[in-house]
Write a protein that holds these residues in place. Structure first.
Motif, PDB file in Angstrom:
ATOM      1  N   ARG A  11       0.784   6.353  -7.087  1.00 35.82           N
ATOM      2  CA  ARG A  11      -0.367   7.238  -7.339  1.00 35.82           C
ATOM      3  C   ARG A  11       0.091   8.701  -7.348  1.00 35.82           C
ATOM      4  NH1 ARG A  11      -3.720   4.941  -3.637  1.00 35.82           N
ATOM      5  NH2 ARG A  11      -4.869   3.516  -4.974  1.00 35.82           N
ATOM      6  N   HIS A  60       0.826  -1.208   0.000  1.00 38.56           N
ATOM      7  CA  HIS A  60       0.000   0.000   0.000  1.00 38.56           C
ATOM      8  C   HIS A  60       0.861   1.259   0.000  1.00 38.56           C
ATOM      9  CE1 HIS A  60      -3.840  -1.970   0.022  1.00 38.56           C
ATOM     10  NE2 HIS A  60      -3.400  -2.812   0.937  1.00 38.56           N
ATOM     11  N   TYR A 109       1.724   1.648  -3.615  1.00 35.64           N
ATOM     12  CA  TYR A 109       0.593   2.178  -4.402  1.00 35.64           C
ATOM     13  C   TYR A 109       0.469   3.698  -4.201  1.00 35.64           C
ATOM     14  CZ  TYR A 109      -0.925  -2.759  -4.504  1.00 35.64           C
ATOM     15  OH  TYR A 109      -0.967  -4.116  -4.656  1.00 35.64           O
ATOM     16  N   ASN A 147      -3.029  -8.023  -7.607  1.00 32.15           N
ATOM     17  CA  ASN A 147      -2.816  -7.328  -8.887  1.00 32.15           C
ATOM     18  C   ASN A 147      -3.035  -8.237 -10.076  1.00 32.15           C
ATOM     19  OD1 ASN A 147      -1.853  -4.943  -7.521  1.00 32.15           O
ATOM     20  ND2 ASN A 147       0.005  -6.094  -7.092  1.00 32.15           N
ATOM     21  N   SER A 195      -5.043  -3.501 -10.510  1.00 28.68           N
ATOM     22  CA  SER A 195      -4.706  -3.771  -9.114  1.00 28.68           C
ATOM     23  C   SER A 195      -5.981  -3.674  -8.283  1.00 28.68           C
ATOM     24  CB  SER A 195      -3.670  -2.768  -8.589  1.00 28.68           C
ATOM     25  OG  SER A 195      -3.537  -2.956  -7.184  1.00 28.68           O
ATOM     26  N   GLU A 226      -8.132   2.994  -2.908  1.00 32.73           N
ATOM     27  CA  GLU A 226      -7.993   4.377  -3.379  1.00 32.73           C
ATOM     28  C   GLU A 226      -8.920   5.248  -2.529  1.00 32.73           C
ATOM     29  OE1 GLU A 226      -8.561   6.728  -7.597  1.00 32.73           O
ATOM     30  OE2 GLU A 226     -10.147   5.438  -6.861  1.00 32.73           O
ATOM     31  N   ALA A 241      -5.124  -1.888  -4.960  1.00 31.72           N
ATOM     32  CA  ALA A 241      -4.974  -0.430  -5.022  1.00 31.72           C
ATOM     33  C   ALA A 241      -6.312   0.232  -5.312  1.00 31.72           C
ATOM     34  CB  ALA A 241      -3.949  -0.058  -6.096  1.00 31.72           C
ATOM     35  N   LEU A 286      -4.512   1.816 -10.840  1.00 28.04           N
ATOM     36  CA  LEU A 286      -4.609   2.028  -9.385  1.00 28.04           C
ATOM     37  C   LEU A 286      -5.950   2.600  -8.946  1.00 28.04           C
ATOM     38  CD1 LEU A 286      -1.186   3.830  -9.323  1.00 28.04           C
ATOM     39  CD2 LEU A 286      -1.574   1.672  -8.140  1.00 28.04           C
TER      40      LEU A 286
END
Ligand code: HEM
Length: 438
Positions: A28, A21, A24, A288, A314, A321, A317, A49
């Motif tokens: 991002r 994480h 990610y 993923n 993913s 988000e 992810a 993502l």
């Protein structure tokens, strides 16, 4: 594909396994919704993502997204790294790597045949397997629940569902462990041993069909060729093994280390079902593993994607988000909206049985070994590196030992021990009486 490097996230690294994480978040911040990553040394991919973007791919309405990896495969170098990916993303004639009518034909076979295993028999079979496994370590007071419990459950279960006797499950376990732990030197032999097991299985069921998944697949009105039948059985085992193993282990780790679940034993707070949904949201087994390809060059959320480039959705992810709004810390988890089982036409066709199997496996061990504790600090647990999965290497636990002469519910006197040994064998409808539709 070299244009992706050098700053790409290396999804095969131990650093990624330790804190996906965190990675990610960095990706991002650096790239937005779609980020360049490496899934093996020198092999790049686009990682999706964002939650909305993931849904656009999974539930494609444009007809531009495909599951067929062959154009991408043709671009790969002939290196051990590239060959090593073929087990997961190499094309085979099966439901996972097909589109349109071909996909619907394979999918009908899978859904019809899975539907022929009644949930109550599946549950009884899982309980029987769990009891047998717990019996093997219950008197010791400690166990590694990856090696001694969760890894064995899908293998023993599918060995039985495929119509092989229990004594053969050791052969299957050895073959699959060989594959999991394969090195460049042992990989080929491990692959051969696994292939041999599966083709022997198919051969035996062509000779002598029974009331089992393999025979139902062979006999389905969609009339799969022997090669398609073999690849469907192999896919079912592969698609069940790693996701189930990880879901069971990740959820047990959460239950035994999170006070919100301890409370549930006395005051009905969070349940096993909540743990499963939280894991599917935050740490989904196949974090993923959503390989997709575009048919036409596409500007996708600001990233130019060409045919024959690998796009990985993913799920982990996307679910986490911040804009997805699925984070309900401290409350019951949102059961519907996570993408832990995928979405759209390729959504996992076994989501319900998977939840049933994992839920039964977790409930059984928590019932028989109450007060089970992690034998390590949660932060000291290590995760198996790999670009696709979210998998603990080991889950060491301790518990009060139980013995055969102990009164009450225990694996030696459990009522589930009287379960019929062939849980798929009774009162079956004719195989796939409902004809395949496309
Ligand atoms: C334990 C939990 C499981 C999880 C988290 C899981 C997750 C997933 C996901 C995310 C996909 C979509 C892949 C994609 O979009 O490319 C998928 C597809 C699939 N899963 Fe599962 N799965 C689980 C268990 C199982 C089990 C037990 C079986 C078999 C009995 C199974 C069979 C399949 C098959 C055949 C597909 C391909 C479907 C298609 O392409 O139409 N899964 N799974």
């Amino acid at each position: 594909m070299n244009r992706f490097f050098p700053d790409a996230g290396r999804l095969y690294s131990a650093e990624f396994a330790a804190d996906p994480h965190g990675v990610y978040q960095v990706l991002r911040a650096q790239h937005g919704t779609v980020a360049p990553v490496e899934i093996a040394p020198g092999i790049g991919a686009h990682l999706v993502l964002g939650y909305r973007a993931a849904l656009e791919v999974l539930d494609d309405r444009s007809g531009n997204w495909s599951k067929d990896p062959r154009p991408w495969q043709a671009t790969l170098p002939d290196t051990p790294a590239a060959r090593g990916l073929m087990g997961m993303i190499g094309w085979r004639p099966n439901v996972l790597f097909s589109d349109g009518a071909a996909h619907r034909r394979y999918r009908q076979v899978v859904t019809d045949c899975l539907a022929m295993v009644p949930p109550y028999r599946l549950r009884a079979l899982v309980m029987e397997i769990c009891d047998a496994l717990i019996r093997e370590f219950a008197v010791t007071g400690s166990a590694d629940l990856v090696d001694q419990y969760a890894q064995q459950i899908p293998l023993r279960l599918f060995n039985r569902l495929f119509g092989r006797p229990d004594q053969d499950s050791a052969e299957l376990i050895a073959a699959l462990k060989g594959l999991l732990n394969a090195t460049p030197e042992t990989g080929e032999a491990a692959n051969a041993a696994f292939g041999q097991y599966m083709s022997d299985l198919l051969h035996s069921k062509y000779q002598e069909p029974g009331q089992d998944l393999t025979s139902w697949i062979i006999q389905h009105p969609a009339a799969l060729t022997p090669d398609e039948g073999l690849h469907t059985v192999i896919l079912l085992l592969g698609a069940a093994f790693e996701p189930l193993l990880n879901l069971i282990v990740n959820a047990i780790a959460r239950v035994v280390s999170d006070p919100r679940y301890h409370a549930s034993l006395s005051d009905g707070a969070l349940t096993t079902y909540d743990a499963l949904q939280e894991v599917l949201r935050d740490d989904p087994s196949m974090a993923n593993y959503g390989p997709y390809f575009v048919l036409q060059p596409t500007d996708f959320h600001g990233t130019w994607i060409r045919p024959a480039e690998l796009v990985l959705v993913s799920y982990a992810a996307a679910n986490t988000e911040p804009a997805a709004g699925l984070d309900h810390q401290g409350e019951r988890s949102d059961s519907g909206a996570h993408l832990g089982f995928g979405a759209g036409p390729h959504r996992c066709p076994a989501a319900d049985p998977a939840l049933l199997i994992a839920g039964a496996a977790i409930d059984r061990i928590l019932t028989l070994l109450p007060g089970m504790r992690l034998a390590a600090e949660p932060g000291a647990l290590t995760w198996r590196p790999g670009p696709f999965h979210r998998a603990l290497s080991a889950l060491p636990v301790t518990f009060r030992p139980i013995r055969p002469d102990q009164p009450g519910d225990n694996p030696w006197n459990s009522r589930t021990n009287s379960t019929p040994s062939d849980a798929t064998s009774q009162e079956k409808p004719r195989p796939c009486a409902h004809a395949a539709t496309s």
